[in-house]
Design an enzyme around this catalytic site. Structure first.
Site, PDB file in Angstrom:
ATOM      1  N   VAL A  70      -0.200   2.611   1.584  1.00  0.00           N
ATOM      2  CA  VAL A  70       0.115   1.826   2.779  1.00  0.00           C
ATOM      3  C   VAL A  70       1.537   1.300   2.656  1.00  0.00           C
ATOM      4  O   VAL A  70       1.919   0.732   1.628  1.00  0.00           O
ATOM      5  CB  VAL A  70      -0.869   0.660   2.961  1.00  0.00           C
ATOM      6  N   ASP A 103     -17.921  -2.398   2.017  1.00  0.00           N
ATOM      7  CA  ASP A 103     -17.019  -2.759   0.913  1.00  0.00           C
ATOM      8  C   ASP A 103     -16.249  -4.043   1.228  1.00  0.00           C
ATOM      9  O   ASP A 103     -15.042  -4.125   1.000  1.00  0.00           O
ATOM     10  CB  ASP A 103     -16.048  -1.614   0.622  1.00  0.00           C
TER      11      ASP A 103
END
Length: 457
Positions: free
Chosen positions: A24, A133
């Site tokens: 990212v 998650d």
């Protein structure tokens, strides 16, 4: 990935992080003049069609959620080598993991933040998605226009459609946050799996400790005695190994946490962190005042219009109104508190009553000044928000020596004073040193005069 400077119309600035399947980047959209986050599939997985599909599935699920409580996807595309990428909103204020790194949070803030994360999970569930998650690194903070922080769920790499969740055959999740049904392939999951993870999230925010394995969780009041029995019950119900005994929905869990937060004492000191820390009120206490640091009671200066003070190294000197100069802490600060390189740097704090500084609603007049020789103070300070205060906007500041932007808040928890802060850089382009200044004043506006007096050697 191979280093590139541009992806589509997005100009890359720096890497924010890497995971198992992608990287990212913080980038800038020059067309819209806005920062964005760009996630790119790692080149070592480019040949795996199953991984590529999983990567694209995350973008589709984020888009499908369509909620301002979940990170938004703006665009999707391919690099010249065929690797996919997608463009998301940039969460400038870090993650819950960063909040935890800054130290214990007040219990009402724990309840409020966990409830906001639970509202985000509820939005996913309403869109037919189970996250699988939820953990501190996947709960982000973004500064809103009014200076408060939005809580966003991110990273749907393990997320699945609820319609297909009953047939999952692979274990998923992170230790401490994983409900027992996610560790047992083929047992099927529903939204209560996320409720368990949200309970673990609240548990860690409250205690600073990741809970143990399902059924072996230490009672949170043993780690934090000030937790009320009701708060403990709410968290432990979410962490029930038997999902039939958990909160039935994330929405129900959120509602209970919000009720408990409303009954708790008002929060005057929400905590934050660096890398654009939001939720950080009373920052002075975090960065400038260490345990055991003495307060120097200055000689009475009520007859003087101006008082000159300096830190223990003599490098930082500033003038304040004489009536403010009653107490001084001159022993420096740790820039790590706002995300810069850790260490002891010159700094000081002077006020008429330093004991009142943590309470943003209190009538107090004073100044904190912290020097940094490393990193961009402006980047960190511009990301700070003060929950419970009204953001009044910003204005440019320049003098013969310094330039920066003054940001101001008022009406903090009903108080009548103002809070101003700025990150100053030297005129002429020198990268270092940089200075962080925070000013509290009950009436009037001495900000510009104080900044003009600042000297750093």
């Amino acid at each position: 990935m191979h280093y590139v400077e541009q992806i589509g119309r997005y100009r890359l600035e720096r890497r924010l992080g890497s995971g198992a399947f992608g990287t990212v980047w913080l980038a800038h959209d020059d067309e819209l003049e806005a920062p964005v986050a760009v996630k790119v599939l790692a080149d070592n997985w480019a040949h795996r069609m199953d991984i590529r599909e999983r990567f694209l599935s995350e973008a589709r699920l984020l888009r499908r959620a369509g909620s301002n409580r979940v990170v938004q996807v703006y665009d999707i595309g391919e690099l010249p080598d065929g690797r996919p990428y997608f463009v998301m909103e940039y969460a400038d204020a870090g993650t819950f993991a960063d909040l935890l790194a800054a130290g214990p949070l007040p219990v009402p803030e724990v309840l409020r933040l966990t409830a906001l994360a639970a509202r985000g999970a509820a939005a996913l569930h309403e869109a037919g998605i189970v996250h699988r998650d939820i953990k501190p690194t996947n709960v982000l903070l973004r500064t809103a226009p009014d200076g408060t922080a939005r809580v966003l769920l991110a990273d749907l790499g393990l997320a699945k459609s609820l319609a297909h969740a009953s047939g999952l055959t692979l274990a998923a999740g992170s230790a401490g946050y994983q409900p027992p049904e996610q560790a047992q392939p083929g047992s099927g999951i529903d939204e209560r799996a996320d409720v368990y993870s949200l309970g673990a999230l609240g548990y860690e925010l409250a205690t600073g400790t990741v809970p143990g394995a399902p059924g072996q969780v230490v009672r949170p009041d043993r780690l934090r005695p000030d937790l009320s029995p009701e708060v403990q019950r709410a968290l432990l119900r979410a962490l029930e190994p038997d999902r039939e005994r958990r909160w039935p929905t994330a929405r129900a869990f959120a509602a209970e946490l919000e009720r408990l937060a409303a009954e708790a004492a008002p929060v005057h000191k929400p905590r934050g962190r660096h890398r654009g820390v939001a939720l950080m009120a009373g920052l002075f206490v975090v960065v400038a005042v260490g345990a055991g640091v003495a307060v120097l009671n200055l000689p009475s200066s009520s007859g003087s219009s101006v008082l000159t003070v300096k830190d223990s190294t003599g490098r930082v000197v500033v003038e304040v109104p004489g009536a403010w100069g009653r107490q001084l802490r001159d022993s420096g600060w740790d820039p790590h508190s706002i995300g810069l390189t850790a260490g002891q740097e010159p700094g000081l704090a002077v006020a008429d009553d330093l004991a009142k500084w943590p309470d943003l609603s209190a009538d107090v007049n004073g100044v904190f000044v912290g020097l940094s020789e490393h990193g961009s103070v402006a980047t960190r300070v511009d990301g700070i928000a003060h929950s419970g205060c009204h953001y009044d906007g910003s204005r440019a500041y320049s003098s013969a020596t310094w330039r920066g932007t003054i940001r101001t808040w008022s009406d903090c928890s009903g108080g009548t004073g103002t809070l101003s802060e700025t990150a100053l850089r030297l005129v002429g382009g020198a990268a270092q040193p940089q200075v962080y200044v925070q000013i509290r004043q009950h009436s009037g506006d001495a900000t510009a005069r104080i900044l003009r007096s600042l000297r750093v050697t």
